[in-house]
Write an enzyme that holds these catalytic residues in place. Structure first.
Site, PDB file in Angstrom:
ATOM      1  N   LYS A 225       0.827  -1.279  -0.108  1.00  0.00           N
ATOM      2  CA  LYS A 225       0.120  -0.002  -0.011  1.00  0.00           C
ATOM      3  C   LYS A 225       0.750   1.259   0.149  1.00  0.00           C
ATOM      4  O   LYS A 225       2.050   1.446   0.092  1.00  0.00           O
ATOM      5  CB  LYS A 225      -0.940  -0.003   1.171  1.00  0.00           C
ATOM      6  CG  LYS A 225      -2.083  -1.103   0.997  1.00  0.00           C
ATOM      7  CD  LYS A 225      -3.110  -1.023   2.016  1.00  0.00           C
ATOM      8  CE  LYS A 225      -4.308  -2.106   1.338  1.00  0.00           C
ATOM      9  NZ  LYS A 225      -5.330  -2.094   2.483  1.00  0.00           N
ATOM     10  N   ARG A 265      -3.105 -10.150   5.189  1.00  0.00           N
ATOM     11  CA  ARG A 265      -3.546 -10.287   3.722  1.00  0.00           C
ATOM     12  C   ARG A 265      -2.354  -9.726   2.643  1.00  0.00           C
ATOM     13  O   ARG A 265      -2.183  -8.349   2.843  1.00  0.00           O
ATOM     14  CB  ARG A 265      -4.948  -9.544   3.351  1.00  0.00           C
ATOM     15  CG  ARG A 265      -5.578  -9.537   2.015  1.00  0.00           C
ATOM     16  CD  ARG A 265      -6.910  -8.634   2.125  1.00  0.00           C
ATOM     17  NE  ARG A 265      -7.468  -8.819   0.964  1.00  0.00           N
ATOM     18  CZ  ARG A 265      -7.178  -8.041  -0.372  1.00  0.00           C
ATOM     19  NH1 ARG A 265      -6.251  -7.121  -0.228  1.00  0.00           N
ATOM     20  NH2 ARG A 265      -7.868  -8.357  -1.439  1.00  0.00           N
TER      21      ARG A 265
END
Length: 305
Positions: A225, A265
Site C-alpha cells: 500500500k 492479507r
C-alpha cells in the site's frame, strides 16, 4: 495471556495456531498492484494454488478494484469474474474468502464454496449483505470504511485516527451483531489505505492493542500500500512501484503477527509466510523460557556466522 491466545479464533474457519496468511487473487484488470495478471479464470485458479503452495492459509478472491479513485463494475461482471475462481479453488480444498461489497456476489460465492466474506464496507455498501451473511452463518470481515473508492481520499480527515477508527468500528460491530451475524464469526480490519494517509496507517499499525481491545480477531491488510511506498521513498524520493514493496509488507506482517493479529492479507506470500512463522517461534521461545528450551530442534548448531 499470551498474544497467541489473544488472536481469537473465527468460528467456521480452521485454527492455524498463529497469525494466518491470506493470499490475494485479484480477478480484475485495474487493481493497483497486479491488475490484469490473473484476469483469466484458469490463471487465477493456478495463482491461488501457487499462493497456497508458498504458504498461504486462505485465499481472498476479488473481482472489483478498491484502489483510490476506482470506478465500480456492475454485479453481473463481478459475478462472472469471481464465481468460477471461487469454485475452482474450493474444489481443490483451498480455504476461500470472497472480497466483495455486494450481497449477491457473497451469496453465490458462499454457495460455490467460499467460507468467509471480506466486505471492505463492513456491510454499508449493500443493505442486503448483513442478512445474507447472517442467514448463511458465514464468518464476516468488518472493515473500517467511510466511502467508495472515488471519494476516499477526501474522507481522510481525523483528529485522533486511532480513537475515531476504533469508535467507528465499534458502532459498525454493534450494527452487524444486531443484524444477526454471530459475534464469534466476526473479524475486524482497520482499513489501512481506505480514507487514510500514510501517517494514519502507521498510527493504526502502531496501536494494534486498541484494535484488539474491540474483542474480535484482527485482519491487517497492508500489502504494497501507499504508506509503505511513502516510508521507503523517504522525504524527497519517489515511492517505489507497488511490486517493490514486498519486503516492507513482510516487515509489517511480522509486526502485526507479534502484536496479535489474526491474519495478514498479502499479494506476495512467501516472505510473509516466513515472517509470521518466525514471529510465532519467537513467541513460543518467550512462553517456554527456562523450560527445557535447549532441547528444541532449532538449537542444533548450523554455523550461523
Amino acid at each position: 495471556m499470551s498474544k497467541t491466545y489473544g488472536r481469537g479464533h473465527v468460528e467456521g474457519l480452521p485454527d492455524w495456531g498463529r497469525c494466518a496468511v491470506m493470499g490475494v487473487v485479484n480477478v480484475t484488470p485495474d487493481s493497483f498492484s497486479d491488475g490484469g495478471r490473473w484476469f483469466d479464470t484458469t490463471a487465477a485458479v493456478k495463482h491461488g494454488l501457487d499462493l497456497v503452495a508458498q504458504g498461504a492459509d486462505l485465499v481472498d478472491v476479488g473481482g472489483e478494484s478498491t484502489r483510490p479513485g476506482a470506478t465500480r463494475v456492475d454485479a453481473d461482471e463481478e459475478l462472472r469474474r469471481v464465481i468460477p475462481v471461487v469454485r475452482g479453488l474450493a474444489a481443490e480444498g483451498v480455504t476461500v474468502s470472497v472480497d466483495t461489497m455486494r450481497a449477491t456476489v457473497a451469496e453465490q460465492a458462499l454457495a460455490a464454496g467460499a467460507l468467509l466474506v471480506n466486505d471492505v464496507s463492513g456491510g454499508l455498501a449493500d443493505p442486503a449483505m448483513i442478512p445474507v451473511v447472517a442467514d448463511a452463518g458465514a464468518p464476516f470481515v468488518v472493515m473500517h470504511w467511510r466511502g467508495f473508492s472515488q471519494d476516499m481520499n477526501s474522507l481522510a480527515v481525523y483528529e485522533d485516527v486511532v480513537g475515531e477508527v476504533v469508535a467507528e468500528l465499534r458502532t459498525r460491530l454493534d450494527a452487524v451483531i444486531a443484524g444477526g451475524i454471530r459475534e464469534d464469526r466476526i473479524v475486524v480490519d482497520p482499513g489501512l489505505g481506505f480514507a487514510k494517509n500514510a501517517e494514519h496507517d502507521l498510527a493504526l499499525v502502531a496501536h494494534m492493542r486498541e484494535l484488539r481491545a474491540l474483542g474480535h480477531p484482527v485482519l491487517v491488510a497492508a500489502s504494497r500500500k501507499r504508506f509503505l511506498g511513502r516510508v521507503l521513498a523517504g522525504p524527497e524520493g519517489a515511492p517505489p512501484p507497488a511490486r517493490e514493496r514486498d519486503a516492507a509488507t513482510a516487515a509489517v506482517s511480522a509486526i502485526a503477527a507479534h502484536e496479535g493479529a489474526w491474519a495478514v492479507r498479502v499479494h506476495e506470500v512467501r516472505a510473509t509466510a516466513d515472517a509470521v512463522r518466525v514471529a510465532r517461534a519467537v513467541e513460543g521461545a518467550g512462553e517456554g523460557a527456562g523450560e527445557g528450551a535447549a532441547s528444541h530442534p532449532l538449537d542444533t548448531p548450523e554455523g550461523d556466522r
